[in-house]
Design a protein around this motif. Structure first.
Motif, PDB file in Angstrom:
ATOM      1  N   GLY A 154      11.387 -41.300  16.040  1.00 57.36           N
ATOM      2  CA  GLY A 154      11.269 -39.857  15.914  1.00 57.36           C
ATOM      3  C   GLY A 154       9.953 -39.355  16.477  1.00 57.36           C
ATOM      4  O   GLY A 154       9.895 -38.337  17.162  1.00 57.36           O
ATOM      5  N   ASN A 178      13.971 -33.980   9.523  1.00 58.26           N
ATOM      6  CA  ASN A 178      15.189 -34.245  10.298  1.00 58.26           C
ATOM      7  C   ASN A 178      15.668 -35.686  10.238  1.00 58.26           C
ATOM      8  O   ASN A 178      16.835 -35.951  10.460  1.00 58.26           O
ATOM      9  CB  ASN A 178      14.969 -33.868  11.777  1.00 58.26           C
ATOM     10  CG  ASN A 178      14.666 -32.391  11.925  1.00 58.26           C
ATOM     11  OD1 ASN A 178      15.115 -31.578  11.118  1.00 58.26           O
ATOM     12  ND2 ASN A 178      13.885 -32.056  12.935  1.00 58.26           N
ATOM     13  N   ILE A 179      14.763 -36.618   9.992  1.00 59.15           N
ATOM     14  CA  ILE A 179      15.174 -38.020  10.039  1.00 59.15           C
ATOM     15  C   ILE A 179      15.177 -38.672   8.659  1.00 59.15           C
ATOM     16  O   ILE A 179      16.159 -39.276   8.252  1.00 59.15           O
ATOM     17  CB  ILE A 179      14.263 -38.825  11.001  1.00 59.15           C
ATOM     18  CG1 ILE A 179      14.377 -38.217  12.404  1.00 59.15           C
ATOM     19  CG2 ILE A 179      14.674 -40.284  11.023  1.00 59.15           C
ATOM     20  CD1 ILE A 179      13.445 -38.811  13.409  1.00 59.15           C
ATOM     21  N   SER A 233      18.854 -38.892   5.136  1.00 65.99           N
ATOM     22  CA  SER A 233      19.433 -40.129   4.613  1.00 65.99           C
ATOM     23  C   SER A 233      18.926 -40.442   3.212  1.00 65.99           C
ATOM     24  O   SER A 233      19.401 -41.364   2.559  1.00 65.99           O
ATOM     25  CB  SER A 233      19.132 -41.295   5.554  1.00 65.99           C
ATOM     26  OG  SER A 233      17.760 -41.462   5.673  1.00 65.99           O
ATOM     27  N   VAL A 257       9.833 -34.970  11.536  1.00 65.07           N
ATOM     28  CA  VAL A 257      10.421 -36.294  11.316  1.00 65.07           C
ATOM     29  C   VAL A 257      10.893 -36.410   9.875  1.00 65.07           C
ATOM     30  O   VAL A 257      12.008 -36.844   9.582  1.00 65.07           O
ATOM     31  CB  VAL A 257       9.392 -37.406  11.616  1.00 65.07           C
ATOM     32  CG1 VAL A 257       9.958 -38.764  11.235  1.00 65.07           C
ATOM     33  CG2 VAL A 257       9.010 -37.392  13.081  1.00 65.07           C
ATOM     34  N   LEU A 298      12.822 -46.142  12.648  1.00 66.01           N
ATOM     35  CA  LEU A 298      13.420 -44.822  12.861  1.00 66.01           C
ATOM     36  C   LEU A 298      12.352 -43.733  12.877  1.00 66.01           C
ATOM     37  O   LEU A 298      12.435 -42.777  13.636  1.00 66.01           O
ATOM     38  CB  LEU A 298      14.440 -44.530  11.755  1.00 66.01           C
ATOM     39  CG  LEU A 298      15.804 -45.175  11.921  1.00 66.01           C
ATOM     40  CD1 LEU A 298      16.715 -44.823  10.756  1.00 66.01           C
ATOM     41  CD2 LEU A 298      16.429 -44.728  13.242  1.00 66.01           C
ATOM     42  N   ILE A 299      11.334 -43.885  12.010  1.00 72.26           N
ATOM     43  CA  ILE A 299      10.240 -42.913  11.997  1.00 72.26           C
ATOM     44  C   ILE A 299       9.508 -42.961  13.331  1.00 72.26           C
ATOM     45  O   ILE A 299       9.248 -41.932  13.946  1.00 72.26           O
ATOM     46  CB  ILE A 299       9.256 -43.214  10.845  1.00 72.26           C
ATOM     47  CG1 ILE A 299       9.971 -43.086   9.499  1.00 72.26           C
ATOM     48  CG2 ILE A 299       8.064 -42.270  10.908  1.00 72.26           C
ATOM     49  CD1 ILE A 299       9.103 -43.362   8.299  1.00 72.26           C
TER      50      ILE A 299
END
Lengths: 317, 271
Positions: free
Chosen positions: B168, B181-182, B186, B178, B164-165
């Protein structure tokens, strides 16, 4: 030169420069993210630690404008001649041993005994037993000062009404009680946390082991010693290590607030002695020598326990 | 079957006893604070006539409001700094492999071998040199980063999927974007529960604030209370009122988030 080529060359030069810059930046980036944390910790933990090691060779009273004077190992010889040092050392060992029932033994049994309770009851007990852990040490000290007050405290009142004692006891001013009371109060605060640690370790254990043991006909006591204890050995080692390293420090606030090390030094320990050397006697060298000695001794203990833990603890992968 | 029932009964008895021992001193503090002057020495486990005069008196006798504000500022600033620093460090450790990573990480873990008493003098001298002795700033400065927070955050971040990183990064966002926002959205729950532990830790901290504090007006509430310990006067009611106030924020947080706190302590242990 053709202006177009010149222009191209210029942009080429720029991109190379930019690429180099980004490359350099890419390389440094991880360190930048860690920089605040590392810088602060080095400045406030490791730098002072080195300074303390250095101070142990100097004589200084912290008075502004005065310079530390180099005295070599004199602080260490003075330390061993200090009349409070050996008793404080003994007390430190007693504090460590006295905490073990509260940080390892009792919590281990409680965690094992409650392991198969229904969810709701388990959570309620956990929530209640854990409360002391989060209480501020100063508040805890004041509460127990009130409960154990020599003339107006609830404990003395009950002891007298039930005819257990015939006189009021001044728990914190009595050589026979002071240290025990400090241990009990530190233990009261610790027991919930250790119980939780063991419970959580237990819930991570594979239940199949137990089912198999039950089928083999092992009773609950056998199961505790042969299985629970073995499977929990990493946590036992961890709690043992935490307890040995920190027992002296957990009791610090209670010693300072309730007995100030007395009566007659009966409840002091090495950490409290260090504080007194520094801020009562203004003897930086002596405090630093004690700190150095203990940093080394506890470092060795930690390494040793780590080694033992690797050797004897059972890891289920 | 009967044997098993007796066994379970004994277990509950033992646990009830332990729960009682754990909670009773705190209950006794609260109930004593609510008893009027004649009642406080009657040793009844309840009050026939709830009174708040002890609280009134405590607030008059000590600058409790001011000390509470000091404590809040101190704990909030410490918590925010420790969280920011830990989030950055954790992201750095999870995101990249780089030379010296192990050494830097062990700098965090080795701090727990350093007892406070081994570093108190140099830090105290440092604060004096800067002329900050007696200020709330002096209490905060050494605790702007916590190695416990960094390690905990790193362990929480370690479970975050690296793909996921990378995704991003492909979008062309910068690392901080990153992270913001990512990763953080979570990790919100982990950050929050670590924040609660850090807040409780700094609210309850004793030794360093004690060394630094000089005047009641500048004291965190825990240290302010200390000056009333041992003054053996018979104002136990107001003493208990002040003590209750000093742990009220912690007790309220615990009442509301009890499951959460217990779980995070189980996950992360202590400082």
């Amino acid at each position: 030169m053709d202006p177009i080529i010149a222009n191209d060359l210029m942009t080429y030069g720029k991109t190379v420069k930019k690429d180099r810059k980004t490359q350099w930046f890419q390389y440094v980036k991880p360190y930048l993210f860690l920089l605040p944390a590392i810088a602060i910790i080095i400045f406030w933990v490791y730098k002072p630690l080195l300074q303390t090691l250095q101070y142990s060779l100097y004589k200084w009273s912290m008075v502004p404008g005065t310079q530390p004077e180099y005295v070599g190992l004199a602080n260490f010889t003075k330390l061993f001649k200090n009349k409070d040092f050996i008793p404080a050392l003994k007390n430190t060992v007693i504090y460590i041993a006295g905490m073990l029932p509260f940080s390892v033994v009792l919590p281990l049994f409680i965690a094992a005994a409650t392991h198969d309770l229904a969810g709701k009851a388990k959570n309620l007990y956990r929530a209640l037993i854990f409360v002391p852990m989060i209480m501020p040490p100063v508040a805890v000290a004041i509460i127990f000062q009130w409960l154990l007050h020599p003339s107006n405290g609830l404990v003395n009142h009950l002891l007298l009404t039930w005819g257990i004692t015939s006189d009021n006891i001044a728990f914190f001013a009595n050589e026979a009680f002071a240290k025990t009371m400090i241990i009990l109060i530190s233990g009261w605060k610790m027991i919930g946390f250790s119980t939780l640690m063991f419970s959580s370790a237990l819930s991570n254990i594979d239940f199949q082991y137990y089912e198999a043991a039950k089928l083999d006909g092992a009773g609950s006591i056998r199961r505790f010693f042969d299985m629970t204890l073995v499977l929990l050995s990493p946590t036992v080692m961890l709690m043992l290590m935490i307890s040995v390293l920190f027992a002296g420090q957990w009791s610090f606030a209670y010693i300072d607030l309730l007995t100030t090390g007395g009566p007659f030094g009966s409840s002091t320990n090495i950490f409290y002695l260090m504080y007194k050397f520094a801020f009562n006697d203004l003897n930086v060298g002596l405090c630093a020598a004690t700190a150095t000695l203990f940093f080394i001794v506890f470092g060795i203990i930690a390494l040793l326990m780590q080694f033992l833990s690797k050797k004897f603890a059972f890891y289920d992968n | 079957m009967i044997k098993k029932r007796v066994f379970t009964g004994l277990k509950h008895l033992l646990l009830m006893l332990l729960s009682f021992i754990a909670v009773f001193p705190i209950y006794w503090m609260i109930i004593s604070s609510l008893k009027g002057d004649p009642e406080i020495f009657n040793y009844l486990p309840f009050s026939k006539d709830l009174k708040f005069e002890n609280y009134q008196y405590a607030f008059q006798a000590m600058p409790i409001g001011k000390m509470l504000v000091n404590s809040f500022v101190n704990s909030a600033v410490q918590t925010v700094f420790q969280l920011i620093v830990a989030v950055l460090a954790a992201y750095g450790l999870v995101r990249w492999d780089f030379p010296g990573k192990t050494i830097l990480y062990s700098l965090f873990t080795l701090t727990w071998l350093v007892p406070f008493q081994a570093i108190m003098i140099p830090n105290y001298v440092q604060i004096n040199e800067w002329g900050l002795n007696g200020t709330v700033t002096a209490i905060i400065l050494p605790y702007m980063a916590s190695s416990f927070a960094c390690i905990s955050m790193y362990q929480a971040f370690a479970s975050f999927p690296k793909a996921l990183i990378d995704a991003g990064r492909m979008d062309g966002s910068g690392e901080l974007q990153v992270l913001k926002n990512i990763v953080l959205p979570s990790m919100g729950a982990s950050v929050a529960s670590l924040g609660i532990i850090l807040f409780i830790n700094s609210w309850n901290d004793y030794m360093w604030p004690m060394l630094i504090t000089k005047k009641l007006e500048q004291a965190p509430i825990q240290i302010g209370l200390k000056s009333f310990v041992g003054a053996d006067v018979n104002m136990w009611g107001s003493m208990m009122a002040a003590t209750t106030v000093s742990c009220l924020p912690i007790l309220i947080i615990y009442l509301v988030l009890q499951r959460n706190i217990v779980d995070s302590f189980m996950k992360w242990g202590i400082k």
